[in-house]
Scaffold this active site. Structure first.
Site, short mmCIF file in Angstrom:
data_model
loop_
_atom_site.label_atom_id
_atom_site.label_comp_id
_atom_site.label_asym_id
_atom_site.label_seq_id
_atom_site.Cartn_x
_atom_site.Cartn_y
_atom_site.Cartn_z
N LYS A 134 -17.14 -6.86 8.25
CA LYS A 134 -15.97 -7.49 8.36
C LYS A 134 -15.45 -7.41 9.99
CE LYS A 134 -13.71 -7.34 3.96
NZ LYS A 134 -12.71 -6.62 3.24
N SER B 225 -2.73 -7.90 3.22
CA SER B 225 -3.00 -7.76 4.60
C SER B 225 -3.40 -8.95 5.36
CB SER B 225 -3.84 -6.48 4.63
OG SER B 225 -3.74 -5.18 4.40
N HIS C 273 1.14 -1.23 0.09
CA HIS C 273 0.19 -0.13 0.07
C HIS C 273 0.91 1.33 -0.06
CE1 HIS C 273 -2.96 -2.66 2.49
NE2 HIS C 273 -3.54 -2.72 1.11
N ARG D 36 -1.30 -6.63 -8.15
CA ARG D 36 -0.15 -7.14 -7.79
C ARG D 36 0.03 -8.44 -9.15
NH1 ARG D 36 -2.49 -8.37 -1.92
NH2 ARG D 36 -4.11 -8.51 -3.37
#
Ligand code: PNS
Length: 168
Positions: free
Chosen positions: A44, A131, A20, A93
């Protein structure tokens, strides 16, 4: 006409990784201003509260005058419209990110054709960092030095993650 380009970089950032950080610093060089917009997601169960995530990001980017931090709820394109941002930045990515990112970008375009999604590639050493994996590695006793800012590493240690914190 000289209009500033304002970009939004949305995400959960739970926690902020060096991937990030890499995208934000690239974005800060390409756009006049970039807003790191942290999703307020009530569904979440995050590890860090939104307040903690904002505080961490603020500290890591203290020396970047054109990087701002905010939280948002609801539709991202609505948030972008409210902030008058013309660009949504997302990091890509690997090919595995592509399908989800393309769906989101096209849905966002459907909802608001005036907001353009721009994808940026992180530096190669961060192409496998997420993460979720960072939390898993820490919970299982591994090192994430070099994968997250040192401040995040300290905060992760304070959370005293263990195996039991990992979801089945
Ligand atoms: O870091 P993440 O969890 O991959 O970020 C996902 C995020 C925040 C970009 C995405 O969940 C989002 O944009 N949520 C807002 C809801 C929304 O606008 N949905 C419809 C368009 S896809």
């Amino acid at each position: 006409m000289n209009v500033d380009t304002l970009a939004v970089y949305p995400g959960s950032f739970d926690p902020l990784t060096n991937g990030h950080v890499d995208i934000i610093s690239r974005g800060s060089r390409v756009f006049d201003r970039i807003i790191v917009a942290i999703l307020l997601n009530v569904e979440k169960a995050p590890l860090f509260t939104v307040a903690e995530r904002v505080e961490i990001a603020r500290e890591v980017f203290a020396k970047y005058p054109n990087v701002e931090f905010d939280t948002f709820d609801g539709l991202l394109v609505e948030y972008a419209r409210r902030r008058q941002a013309g660009v949504i930045v997302r990091g890509l990515r690997a090919i595995s990110d592509f399908e989800y990112e393309m769906q989101m970008a096209l849905m966002n375009r459907h909802l608001n054709p005036e907001v353009e999604t721009v994808f940026m590639m992180p530096a190669v050493p961060y192409t496998y960092v997420s993460s979720r994996l960072v939390k898993e590695v820490v919970a299982l006793g591994g090192s994430v030095t070099t994968l997250v800012p040192s401040l995040v590493e300290d905060r992760l240690r304070e959370k005293k993650l263990g195996r039991e914190t990992l979801k089945a």
